[in-house]
Design a protein around this motif. Structure first.
Motif, PDB file in Angstrom:
ATOM      1  N   LYS A 144       0.831  -1.215   0.000  1.00 40.34           N
ATOM      2  CA  LYS A 144       0.000   0.000   0.000  1.00 40.34           C
ATOM      3  C   LYS A 144       0.866   1.266   0.000  1.00 40.34           C
ATOM      4  O   LYS A 144       0.605   2.227   0.723  1.00 40.34           O
ATOM      5  CB  LYS A 144      -0.927   0.030   1.211  1.00 40.34           C
ATOM      6  N   CYS A 145       1.897   1.236  -0.817  1.00 44.43           N
ATOM      7  CA  CYS A 145       2.793   2.393  -0.934  1.00 44.43           C
ATOM      8  C   CYS A 145       1.992   3.608  -1.392  1.00 44.43           C
ATOM      9  O   CYS A 145       1.248   3.532  -2.375  1.00 44.43           O
ATOM     10  CB  CYS A 145       3.903   2.069  -1.936  1.00 44.43           C
ATOM     11  N   PRO A 146       2.087   4.732  -0.689  1.00 43.30           N
ATOM     12  CA  PRO A 146       1.310   5.910  -1.099  1.00 43.30           C
ATOM     13  C   PRO A 146       1.738   6.412  -2.483  1.00 43.30           C
ATOM     14  O   PRO A 146       2.907   6.279  -2.854  1.00 43.30           O
ATOM     15  CB  PRO A 146       1.623   6.942  -0.019  1.00 43.30           C
ATOM     16  N   SER A 147       0.769   6.993  -3.197  1.00 42.69           N
ATOM     17  CA  SER A 147       1.066   7.350  -4.586  1.00 42.69           C
ATOM     18  C   SER A 147       2.078   8.490  -4.714  1.00 42.69           C
ATOM     19  O   SER A 147       2.784   8.576  -5.703  1.00 42.69           O
ATOM     20  CB  SER A 147      -0.211   7.658  -5.365  1.00 42.69           C
ATOM     21  N   TYR A 148       2.163   9.372  -3.659  1.00 43.88           N
ATOM     22  CA  TYR A 148       3.147  10.460  -3.759  1.00 43.88           C
ATOM     23  C   TYR A 148       4.546   9.894  -3.928  1.00 43.88           C
ATOM     24  O   TYR A 148       5.369  10.401  -4.685  1.00 43.88           O
ATOM     25  CB  TYR A 148       3.072  11.376  -2.509  1.00 43.88           C
ATOM     26  N   LEU A 149       4.813   8.766  -3.231  1.00 42.46           N
ATOM     27  CA  LEU A 149       6.163   8.193  -3.255  1.00 42.46           C
ATOM     28  C   LEU A 149       6.462   7.554  -4.611  1.00 42.46           C
ATOM     29  O   LEU A 149       7.546   7.744  -5.187  1.00 42.46           O
ATOM     30  CB  LEU A 149       6.300   7.169  -2.115  1.00 42.46           C
ATOM     31  N   LEU A 150       5.456   6.844  -5.149  1.00 47.71           N
ATOM     32  CA  LEU A 150       5.646   6.240  -6.480  1.00 47.71           C
ATOM     33  C   LEU A 150       5.886   7.328  -7.518  1.00 47.71           C
ATOM     34  O   LEU A 150       6.723   7.188  -8.409  1.00 47.71           O
ATOM     35  CB  LEU A 150       4.431   5.395  -6.860  1.00 47.71           C
ATOM     36  N   ARG A 151       5.137   8.417  -7.352  1.00 44.80           N
ATOM     37  CA  ARG A 151       5.289   9.543  -8.279  1.00 44.80           C
ATOM     38  C   ARG A 151       6.694  10.140  -8.168  1.00 44.80           C
ATOM     39  O   ARG A 151       7.348  10.424  -9.180  1.00 44.80           O
ATOM     40  CB  ARG A 151       4.221  10.590  -7.949  1.00 44.80           C
ATOM     41  N   ASN A 152       7.159  10.323  -6.935  1.00 45.62           N
ATOM     42  CA  ASN A 152       8.505  10.869  -6.723  1.00 45.62           C
ATOM     43  C   ASN A 152       9.579   9.962  -7.312  1.00 45.62           C
ATOM     44  O   ASN A 152      10.544  10.436  -7.915  1.00 45.62           O
ATOM     45  CB  ASN A 152       8.769  11.096  -5.229  1.00 45.62           C
ATOM     46  N   LEU A 153       9.410   8.648  -7.120  1.00 46.74           N
ATOM     47  CA  LEU A 153      10.392   7.698  -7.666  1.00 46.74           C
ATOM     48  C   LEU A 153      10.474   7.851  -9.179  1.00 46.74           C
ATOM     49  O   LEU A 153      11.560   7.868  -9.766  1.00 46.74           O
ATOM     50  CB  LEU A 153      10.006   6.256  -7.314  1.00 46.74           C
ATOM     51  N   LYS A 154       9.302   7.990  -9.801  1.00 48.45           N
ATOM     52  CA  LYS A 154       9.251   8.142 -11.261  1.00 48.45           C
ATOM     53  C   LYS A 154       9.935   9.432 -11.684  1.00 48.45           C
ATOM     54  O   LYS A 154      10.747   9.448 -12.604  1.00 48.45           O
ATOM     55  CB  LYS A 154       7.785   8.163 -11.724  1.00 48.45           C
ATOM     56  N   GLU A 155       9.581  10.508 -10.977  1.00 48.10           N
ATOM     57  CA  GLU A 155      10.148  11.810 -11.333  1.00 48.10           C
ATOM     58  C   GLU A 155      11.671  11.846 -11.165  1.00 48.10           C
ATOM     59  O   GLU A 155      12.352  12.564 -11.878  1.00 48.10           O
ATOM     60  CB  GLU A 155       9.509  12.909 -10.477  1.00 48.10           C
ATOM     61  N   LEU A 156      12.168  11.081 -10.202  1.00 51.56           N
ATOM     62  CA  LEU A 156      13.622  11.049  -9.980  1.00 51.56           C
ATOM     63  C   LEU A 156      14.319  10.121 -10.979  1.00 51.56           C
ATOM     64  O   LEU A 156      15.541   9.980 -10.962  1.00 51.56           O
ATOM     65  CB  LEU A 156      13.930  10.608  -8.541  1.00 51.56           C
ATOM     66  N   GLY A 157      13.517   9.486 -11.808  1.00 50.55           N
ATOM     67  CA  GLY A 157      14.078   8.643 -12.880  1.00 50.55           C
ATOM     68  C   GLY A 157      14.415   7.232 -12.418  1.00 50.55           C
ATOM     69  O   GLY A 157      15.162   6.518 -13.076  1.00 50.55           O
TER      70      GLY A 157
END
Ligand SMILES: Nc1ncnc2c1ncn2[C@@H]1O[C@H](COP(=O)(O)OP(=O)(O)OP(=O)(O)O)[C@@H](O)[C@H]1O
Length: 535
Positions: free
Chosen positions: A148-161
């Motif tokens: 149940k990883c929060p979506s902000y973190l998944l988004r940040n991971l993506k943005e950081l490449g």
């Protein structure tokens, strides 16, 4: 008597015609009597039948009554229950069989999963030991479905490449998220920082105001500052209280009113805060010791011990990370941790395979200076990091190269926090091409794209060699490491040769024929670097 009466009545003749009506009456009576007898028998039978039926009914009623009464009697209830148990024991057996069946099915599925995990780990060179180690991550997206990883973190991971987890992240993130303590060893530049920050953010869920919930300890201010920045980047869009224990923060902060979820500090500063400011670490749920082998060295032992004692929450999850994991740290980890999982990527204490390593014989100190000048003149490919064994020698080399028309800077422990910070920032920003350094930046520092590390002075230990050269060749990029050696370093050449061979570098055969020697605290007295005449 009957014989006597038959005598009396022998010779008497009975006139049947005269008494015919009476005979008939008598016969009828007899018949009636017979019939009565018959009837009485019949009645008797019927009565018996009736009786039997009644008896049966009565006994059935009795039984029923008994049965009914049994509902109110515990003993009977037990009996009745046992009867029903007896009846339901069939069901239980069936249930058990189905449980057994599903257990077997689950067991089979578990075994299949274990096989899949083993294959996956082998593909990624991950080695684990410990009880019931969770499956490695296939992808970052799996963090959502499994944890149940929060979506902000998944988004940040993506943005950081960060598209795919690195091997150390694949295994340690699920281990920590499953609430297991762990000690982990993976090559330099393989993403260990994210491996401990990511599960920490998921575990902490939301910001809170009740006190410090997570502590990350690392051995230098520079590394603390770097981890602080990484933490901030990963926690973007979530208002976690993330604090860096700087000198002024230590001096001025009121730790009793301290809205802080995550605190990043060096051991000394945290120890001072515990002693003087009475900082409360009793709520800490998550403690990371980065560069753990350094933190467990004797000079830091007391500081680490006081932090470990202050983090008194019994459900704390502790983790140790490093690129080198000597046996004494493993022993300490086992002593300290509960049911810990050991995760090794590649081979323990190995240099990164993406670094091309070279040894150069320079003879004397003069030879070293000549070699570095020549190397810069022929092919300076910045950024370059140059390591020396002491701050005095670092200053001396800086004094020599500062006027050579290359952008050079120096970092060592005599500089102020501000000056050290500037040196790091300028090197990161590309304003400095060559950074001359002591081992203060040998571990953990992530200078992106360092092309070459030069060991101007031979490293003092195997772990120093691994960490120093690991400032290049990070995150899968290629890098180069050149190690100068003089006469006094020759006894340790075989040790470096072994490390080079283990990480896939070509090694001249004669080096492998040399003797191996204990390699610890190798800081021989060396001639001065300075070419300036003494005044
Ligand atoms: N999943 C990922 N994909 C791509 N790059 C990543 C990933 N995770 C981390 N990185 C990058 O890899 C680099 C090295 O990471 P990090 O500094 O955490 O390495 P490390 O293993 O801690 O090294 P060291 O042992 O030297 O401390 C960083 O620049 C980081 O941004």
């Amino acid at each position: 008597m009957a014989n006597d009466s038959s005598f009396l009545f022998s010779g008497i003749r009975f006139n049947r015609k005269k008494f015919g009506a009476d005979i008939a009456r008598f016969q009828k009576k007899d018949n009636d009597t017979d019939s009565a007898k018959i009837w009485s028998v019949a009645d008797d039978g019927r009565a018996k039948t009736r009786e039997a039926v009644e008896e049966k009914t009565a006994s059935t009623k009795k039984r029923k009554r008994k049965g009914n009464s049994s509902e109110n009697v515990e003993g009977f209830n037990v009996f009745r229950n046992s009867a029903s148990v007896a009846q339901s024991s069939g069901e239980v057996q069936a249930d058990q069989e189905s449980i057994e069946f599903s257990k077997k099915k689950n067991k089979k599925e578990q075994n299949r999963q274990l096989e899949r995990d083993a294959i996956f780990r082998k593909q990624h060179n991950i080695h684990v030991s410990g009880y019931n180690v969770p499956s490695p991550l296939q992808s970052f997206d799996e963090l959502k479905s499994r944890y149940k990883c929060p979506s902000y973190l998944l988004r940040n991971l993506k943005e950081l490449g960060f598209r795919e987890p690195t091997p150390i992240q694949r295994q340690t993130i699920p281990v920590l998220l499953d609430g297991r303590e762990c000690f982990a060893c993976a090559p330099t530049g393989s993403g260990k920082t994210l491996a401990f920050i990511c599960p920490m953010l998921i575990k902490l869920k939301d910001p809170e105001k009740g006190g410090i919930r997570a502590v990350i300890l690392c051995h230098t201010r520079e590394l603390s500052a770097q981890i602080f920045r990484e933490c901030k980047k990963l926690a973007k869009r979530k208002k976690f209280g993330i604090k860096l224990m700087t000198k002024s923060f230590l001096r001025n902060a009121d730790f009793s009113k301290f809205p802080c979820d995550i605190l990043i500090s060096t051991p000394l500063r945290l120890q001072l805060a515990i002693k003087k400011k009475k900082i409360d670490l009793s709520r800490v749920e998550y403690l990371v010791l980065d560069e753990s082998d350094k933190l467990f060295e004797p000079e830091l032992f007391k500081q680490i011990d006081s932090v470990l004692k202050a983090c008194s929450n019994p459900s704390i999850i502790r983790s140790l990370f490093s690129a080198t994991l000597p046996d004494f740290v493993e022993d300490r980890a086992r002593e300290l941790m509960h049911d810990a999982v050991r995760v090794i990527v590649g081979r323990k204490n190995m240099a990164s395979e993406t670094i091309k390593q070279k040894l150069i014989f320079t003879g004397s100190e003069e030879g070293k200076l000549l070699a570095i000048r020549q190397s810069f003149a022929e092919s300076l490919n910045p950024p370059v990091l140059v390591f020396l064994q002491s701050k005095e020698r670092a200053k001396e080399l800086y004094g020599e190269l500062a006027f050579d028309n290359i952008r050079v800077d120096v970092i060592h422990s005599d500089l102020s926090e501000q000056e050290r910070g500037n040196a790091v920032d300028n090197f990161r920003a590309g304003k400095t091409w060559v950074l001359i350094a002591t081992d203060v930046v040998a571990r953990g520092m992530d200078f992106k794209g360092v092309n070459c590390v030069i060991n101007y002075d031979f490293p003092d230990s195997a772990s120093a060699y691994v960490h120093r050269i690991g400032r290049s060749g990070r995150a899968g990029r290629s890098g180069e490491a050149i190690t100068f050696y003089a006469e006094e370093d020759i006894p340790l050449l075989r040790n470096v040769a072994n490390l080079m061979a283990a990480s896939g570098c070509e090694v001249q055969p004669w080096l492998m024929e040399l003797q191996k020697k204990k390699w610890k605290k190798h800081r021989p007295k060396r001639d001065s670097i300075s070419t300036k005449p003494d005044l």
